[in-house]
Write an enzyme that holds these catalytic residues in place. Structure first.
Site, short mmCIF file in Angstrom:
data_model
loop_
_atom_site.label_atom_id
_atom_site.label_comp_id
_atom_site.label_asym_id
_atom_site.label_seq_id
_atom_site.Cartn_x
_atom_site.Cartn_y
_atom_site.Cartn_z
N HIS A 1 0.83 -1.20 0.00
CA HIS A 1 0.00 0.00 0.00
C HIS A 1 0.87 1.25 0.00
O HIS A 1 1.81 1.35 0.77
CB HIS A 1 -0.92 0.01 1.23
CG HIS A 1 -1.75 1.26 1.31
ND1 HIS A 1 -2.90 1.42 0.55
CD2 HIS A 1 -1.61 2.39 2.02
CE1 HIS A 1 -3.42 2.60 0.81
NE2 HIS A 1 -2.66 3.22 1.70
N ASP B 1 -15.15 3.28 8.44
CA ASP B 1 -14.08 4.19 8.02
C ASP B 1 -14.59 5.20 7.01
O ASP B 1 -14.24 6.38 7.07
CB ASP B 1 -12.90 3.39 7.44
CG ASP B 1 -11.87 4.33 6.82
OD1 ASP B 1 -11.28 5.13 7.58
OD2 ASP B 1 -11.69 4.31 5.59
N ARG C 1 -14.48 13.41 9.45
CA ARG C 1 -13.21 14.06 9.80
C ARG C 1 -12.87 15.16 8.81
O ARG C 1 -12.31 16.20 9.16
CB ARG C 1 -12.09 13.01 9.85
CG ARG C 1 -12.18 12.09 11.08
CD ARG C 1 -11.30 10.86 10.89
NE ARG C 1 -9.92 11.19 10.58
CZ ARG C 1 -9.11 10.45 9.82
NH1 ARG C 1 -9.54 9.31 9.30
NH2 ARG C 1 -7.89 10.83 9.59
N SER D 1 -7.35 4.14 9.89
CA SER D 1 -8.15 4.22 8.67
C SER D 1 -7.48 3.40 7.54
O SER D 1 -8.10 2.55 6.91
CB SER D 1 -8.29 5.69 8.25
OG SER D 1 -8.76 5.82 6.94
N LYS E 1 -8.54 -0.80 6.08
CA LYS E 1 -8.86 -1.17 4.70
C LYS E 1 -7.97 -2.32 4.21
O LYS E 1 -8.43 -3.22 3.52
CB LYS E 1 -8.74 0.05 3.79
CG LYS E 1 -9.92 1.00 3.96
CD LYS E 1 -9.75 2.30 3.21
CE LYS E 1 -8.94 3.28 3.97
NZ LYS E 1 -9.27 4.69 3.79
N1 URA Z 1 -6.01 8.12 3.84
C1 URA Z 1 -6.90 7.29 4.44
O1 URA Z 1 -7.27 6.27 3.89
N2 URA Z 1 -7.35 7.62 5.65
C2 URA Z 1 -6.99 8.74 6.30
O2 URA Z 1 -7.44 8.96 7.40
C3 URA Z 1 -6.08 9.60 5.65
C4 URA Z 1 -5.60 9.26 4.43
#
Ligand code: URA
Ligand code: CA
Length: 433
Positions: free
Chosen positions: A82, A161, A168, A183, A187
């Protein structure tokens, strides 16, 4: 349990228990906890942070808010990669077939995404016929047979999320390292990875611009992964200039093909080898990084990595002849050179602004609904530290229209040239994990 008491607890700097975090995340996902309470909690976390245990608990609570992908039908250790996002970052297109060619199973879920250029799926769609709409069964079968497949993102991954990130975004609480780390990791974990290699970018074109906060984020993500039983390693890499030369979808596919042939940009090749070596070791296909790296280099030199890429494209409906005939990729009608206005050495290539220029050409989406032009983009001709003659082209704009004055200005503003020699910035700063 009352939400207001948990907000007060976090406000006063006390850690929340696993049960309390699960209560909050489940309630928020179900809609029984309103946005205003979650906003207050996010702000309390922003100011007071989270313990290592809280971050892991939050991550798993978000993982369990939606579908969790089961890759157990695929043999071997599934290692995912990632990137926290950079400009012209084409590494997935190189690393995925590269590691698959030495026996690391690549079962990747990829999205389209917002940004300067499209996501991995958009880029691959510049190959005629290629698609990621495949059933789970055939996805598993493809990985077991060919060692690699890419499927589109499931819509029901980590709904908590999605909702929290959107909240946010409008409550000034994105910039919280525990919230960012959980976050991102939620994923990856929900996508079924056994082990994770993170490419954490730092610098002008990155989400994290300062080295100290980049290191904190990387350490935080590594800690979460290891706590929840997913071996995780983070490579901190430079994003003070775009990676490689190409920024644009089809242009980056061409760049990835060149790199798999061993003829690509040095930085993209080096980063791909570094990330790939960690993946090979985590997958148990080599015990040392040097051995892993030698395997990958050999795979490029022998043509096996390129063959794997062709096999992967063909298996998902793509026209694999583009690999030998890249002119078959979509191409923009107008090529506009950017001649240097003075001689000297390139001292800066403002990555974020170059990304913006690519987006103005139509290479990326500003909103989810926007369409993108796969053919357009920018091909740089120089890296920081390179010498330039006056009038020499420093970049080529690939445009859908003859008029690209605004983009031309952005590129001139991005590329700084100074009289004296300039030191090249490092590509890789540190490995954590
Ligand atoms: N990318 C994400 O997937 N989550 C965040 O909180 C910030 C950047
Ligand atoms: Ca690139």
């Amino acid at each position: 349990m009352r939400t207001v008491d948990l907000i007060a607890k976090k406000r006063d700097g006390e850690p929340l228990t696993r049960e309390e975090i699960e209560f909050l995340i489940q309630g928020y996902t179900a809609g029984t906890i309103p946005d205003y309470q979650m906003s207050a909690l996010a702000m309390a976390i922003y100011f007071n942070g989270m313990t290592s245990q809280e971050r892991a608990d939050l991550t798993l609570a978000m993982v369990n808010s939606g579908e969790v992908i089961d890759l157990s039908a695929i043999a071997g250790i599934k290692v995912d990669k990632h990137s926290t996002g950079g400009v012209g970052d084409t590494t997935t297109l190189v690393v995925a077939p590269l590691v698959a060619s030495v026996g690391v199973p690549v079962a990747k879920m990829s999205g389209r995404g917002l940004g300067h250029t499209g996501g991995t799926v958009d880029k691959l769609e510049s190959i005629p016929g290629f698609h990621v709409e495949i059933e789970n069964d055939s996805f598993h079968e493809l990985v077991n047979r060919n060692g690699i497949a890419i499927i589109g993102q499931s819509a029901n991954l980590t709904p908590a999320d999605k909702k929290l990130y959107a909240l946010r975004d409008v409550t000034a609480t994105v910039e919280s390292i525990p919230l960012i780390a959980s976050s991102i990791m939620s994923k990856k974990i929900a996508s079924g990875a056994d082990a994770i290699v993170l490419d954490v970018k730092t610098g002008d074109g990155a989400f994290m611009k300062q080295m100290s906060e980049t290191k904190d984020l990387a350490a935080c993500m590594v800690d979460i992964g290891n706590r929840v039983g997913r071996r995780t390693i983070a490579v901190i890499s430079d994003m003070n200039q775009p990676l490689g030369f190409a920024i644009g979808n089809a242009l980056e596919v061409k760049e990835a093909i060149d790199t798999l042939k061993g003829e690509g940009p040095e930085d993209l090749y080096e980063l791909s080898l570094t990330l790939g070596s960690h993946m090979v070791v985590l997958a148990g296909k080599a015990s040392e990084l040097v051995e892993a790296r030698a395997m990958l280099e050999h795979s490029v030199k022998s043509g096996r990595a390129l063959e794997k890429f062709k096999q992967f494209l063909a298996a998902q409906g793509g026209d694999a002849t583009v690999v030998d005939e890249p002119h078959r990729l979509s191409a923009a009608p107008y090529l506009i050179d950017v001649p240097a206005r003075k001689e000297g050495f390139v001292s800066a290539i403002a990555a974020e602004r170059i990304g913006l220029a690519a987006m103005k050409l139509g290479a990326g989406r500003a909103t989810k609904e926007a369409s993108i032009d796969l053919a357009v983009g920018i091909v740089l001709r120089k890296k920081i530290g390179d010498a330039v003659a006056e009038g020499e082209s420093v970049a080529t704009i690939h445009s859908s229209t003859e008029q690209a004055a605004e983009v031309l200005d952005l590129i001139y503003e991005s590329i700084a040239i100074q009289p004296g020699q300039v030191e090249r910035p490092p590509l890789i700063y540190e490995v954590i994990g």
